[in-house]
Scaffold this motif. Structure first.
Motif, PDB file in Angstrom:
ATOM      1  N   TYR A  85      -8.306   3.904   6.410  1.00 25.49           N
ATOM      2  CA  TYR A  85      -8.166   3.102   5.192  1.00 25.49           C
ATOM      3  C   TYR A  85      -7.972   1.625   5.558  1.00 25.49           C
ATOM      4  O   TYR A  85      -8.640   0.754   5.016  1.00 25.49           O
ATOM      5  CB  TYR A  85      -6.981   3.627   4.392  1.00 25.49           C
ATOM      6  CG  TYR A  85      -6.685   2.872   3.129  1.00 25.49           C
ATOM      7  CD1 TYR A  85      -7.362   3.154   1.946  1.00 25.49           C
ATOM      8  CD2 TYR A  85      -5.705   1.889   3.103  1.00 25.49           C
ATOM      9  CE1 TYR A  85      -7.072   2.476   0.783  1.00 25.49           C
ATOM     10  CE2 TYR A  85      -5.415   1.205   1.934  1.00 25.49           C
ATOM     11  CZ  TYR A  85      -6.098   1.504   0.782  1.00 25.49           C
ATOM     12  OH  TYR A  85      -5.819   0.824  -0.365  1.00 25.49           O
ATOM     13  N   ASP A  86      -7.068   1.372   6.496  1.00 24.36           N
ATOM     14  CA  ASP A  86      -6.816  -0.011   6.914  1.00 24.36           C
ATOM     15  C   ASP A  86      -8.068  -0.662   7.471  1.00 24.36           C
ATOM     16  O   ASP A  86      -8.356  -1.819   7.202  1.00 24.36           O
ATOM     17  CB  ASP A  86      -5.705  -0.065   7.971  1.00 24.36           C
ATOM     18  CG  ASP A  86      -4.331   0.182   7.381  1.00 24.36           C
ATOM     19  OD1 ASP A  86      -4.175   0.049   6.152  1.00 24.36           O
ATOM     20  OD2 ASP A  86      -3.418   0.501   8.152  1.00 24.36           O
ATOM     21  N   SER A  93       0.186   2.992  -3.442  1.00 20.22           N
ATOM     22  CA  SER A  93      -0.969   3.870  -3.262  1.00 20.22           C
ATOM     23  C   SER A  93      -0.515   5.257  -2.812  1.00 20.22           C
ATOM     24  O   SER A  93      -0.152   5.459  -1.660  1.00 20.22           O
ATOM     25  CB  SER A  93      -1.945   3.295  -2.236  1.00 20.22           C
ATOM     26  OG  SER A  93      -2.970   4.229  -1.985  1.00 20.22           O
ATOM     27  N   TYR A 114      -2.380   7.719  -2.300  1.00 22.16           N
ATOM     28  CA  TYR A 114      -3.332   8.205  -1.306  1.00 22.16           C
ATOM     29  C   TYR A 114      -2.960   7.697   0.085  1.00 22.16           C
ATOM     30  O   TYR A 114      -3.032   8.421   1.062  1.00 22.16           O
ATOM     31  CB  TYR A 114      -4.756   7.765  -1.669  1.00 22.16           C
ATOM     32  CG  TYR A 114      -5.138   8.180  -3.064  1.00 22.16           C
ATOM     33  CD1 TYR A 114      -5.388   9.517  -3.365  1.00 22.16           C
ATOM     34  CD2 TYR A 114      -5.221   7.247  -4.085  1.00 22.16           C
ATOM     35  CE1 TYR A 114      -5.716   9.911  -4.655  1.00 22.16           C
ATOM     36  CE2 TYR A 114      -5.550   7.639  -5.386  1.00 22.16           C
ATOM     37  CZ  TYR A 114      -5.798   8.968  -5.655  1.00 22.16           C
ATOM     38  OH  TYR A 114      -6.115   9.351  -6.916  1.00 22.16           O
ATOM     39  N   TYR A 115      -2.546   6.446   0.159  1.00 23.48           N
ATOM     40  CA  TYR A 115      -2.131   5.872   1.441  1.00 23.48           C
ATOM     41  C   TYR A 115      -0.820   6.515   1.886  1.00 23.48           C
ATOM     42  O   TYR A 115      -0.667   6.929   3.019  1.00 23.48           O
ATOM     43  CB  TYR A 115      -1.969   4.359   1.297  1.00 23.48           C
ATOM     44  CG  TYR A 115      -1.707   3.657   2.607  1.00 23.48           C
ATOM     45  CD1 TYR A 115      -2.758   3.329   3.447  1.00 23.48           C
ATOM     46  CD2 TYR A 115      -0.425   3.317   2.996  1.00 23.48           C
ATOM     47  CE1 TYR A 115      -2.542   2.678   4.650  1.00 23.48           C
ATOM     48  CE2 TYR A 115      -0.190   2.668   4.192  1.00 23.48           C
ATOM     49  CZ  TYR A 115      -1.250   2.355   5.016  1.00 23.48           C
ATOM     50  OH  TYR A 115      -1.028   1.724   6.208  1.00 23.48           O
ATOM     51  N   ARG A 123      -4.656   6.806   7.117  1.00 23.05           N
ATOM     52  CA  ARG A 123      -4.116   5.445   6.952  1.00 23.05           C
ATOM     53  C   ARG A 123      -4.855   4.448   7.838  1.00 23.05           C
ATOM     54  O   ARG A 123      -5.195   3.352   7.413  1.00 23.05           O
ATOM     55  CB  ARG A 123      -2.629   5.423   7.277  1.00 23.05           C
ATOM     56  CG  ARG A 123      -1.787   6.091   6.250  1.00 23.05           C
ATOM     57  CD  ARG A 123      -0.338   5.983   6.623  1.00 23.05           C
ATOM     58  NE  ARG A 123       0.451   6.771   5.704  1.00 23.05           N
ATOM     59  CZ  ARG A 123       1.722   7.028   5.856  1.00 23.05           C
ATOM     60  NH1 ARG A 123       2.377   6.551   6.903  1.00 23.05           N
ATOM     61  NH2 ARG A 123       2.367   7.746   4.977  1.00 23.05           N
ATOM     62  N   VAL A 176     -10.562  -1.198   4.364  1.00 29.98           N
ATOM     63  CA  VAL A 176     -10.088  -2.140   3.350  1.00 29.98           C
ATOM     64  C   VAL A 176     -10.005  -3.562   3.882  1.00 29.98           C
ATOM     65  O   VAL A 176     -10.294  -4.516   3.161  1.00 29.98           O
ATOM     66  CB  VAL A 176      -8.711  -1.683   2.806  1.00 29.98           C
ATOM     67  CG1 VAL A 176      -8.065  -2.758   1.959  1.00 29.98           C
ATOM     68  CG2 VAL A 176      -8.882  -0.409   2.007  1.00 29.98           C
ATOM     69  N   GLN A 204       0.834  -1.204   0.000  1.00 31.82           N
ATOM     70  CA  GLN A 204       0.000   0.000   0.000  1.00 31.82           C
ATOM     71  C   GLN A 204       0.867   1.252   0.000  1.00 31.82           C
ATOM     72  O   GLN A 204       0.586   2.222  -0.704  1.00 31.82           O
ATOM     73  CB  GLN A 204      -0.923   0.023   1.216  1.00 31.82           C
ATOM     74  CG  GLN A 204      -2.042  -0.963   1.115  1.00 31.82           C
ATOM     75  CD  GLN A 204      -2.802  -1.116   2.424  1.00 31.82           C
ATOM     76  OE1 GLN A 204      -2.280  -0.830   3.485  1.00 31.82           O
ATOM     77  NE2 GLN A 204      -4.007  -1.589   2.341  1.00 31.82           N
TER      78      GLN A 204
END
Length: 101
Positions: free
Chosen positions: A28-29, A14, A16-17, A25, A32, A10
């Motif tokens: 997101y984690d 990524s 974005y990440y 972050r 996802v 990631q």
């Protein structure tokens, strides 16, 4: 080990990440890595639209296909991978407009 490899992936691939704040972050984690397939049984099918890339390996259609079809949840399959938001924005837009009509 798998979780660490995914985090490295990631971070490298990524933007974005990589450019996100620690809060982004962590969010997101959480999103996802969460399996929502059983949650789909709890929604009102007429109120949700799922949009999937046909070749998406990060969030594969195969993980939710059976539940989506059983419950009648509206969905759009767009030719492409996980990045259809960048590569097929018109297809996504057209699908959303059709869903809302």
């Amino acid at each position: 080990v798998k979780k660490q490899l995914k985090s490295v992936y990631q971070y490298i691939f990524s933007k974005y990440y990589r450019q996100g704040s620690p809060f982004i972050r962590q969010s997101y984690d959480h999103i996802v890595r969460r399996d929502i397939s059983q949650d789909l049984r709890k929604v009102r099918p007429q109120e949700i639209l799922l949009i999937y890339g046909t070749k998406d390996l990060a969030t594969p259609w195969s993980k939710v296909r059976k539940i989506v079809k059983e419950t009648g949840i509206k969905h759009i399959l767009i030719d492409g991978g996980h990045n259809i938001g960048e590569t097929k924005p018109k297809d996504i837009f057209d699908g959303i407009v059709k869903f809302l009509s």
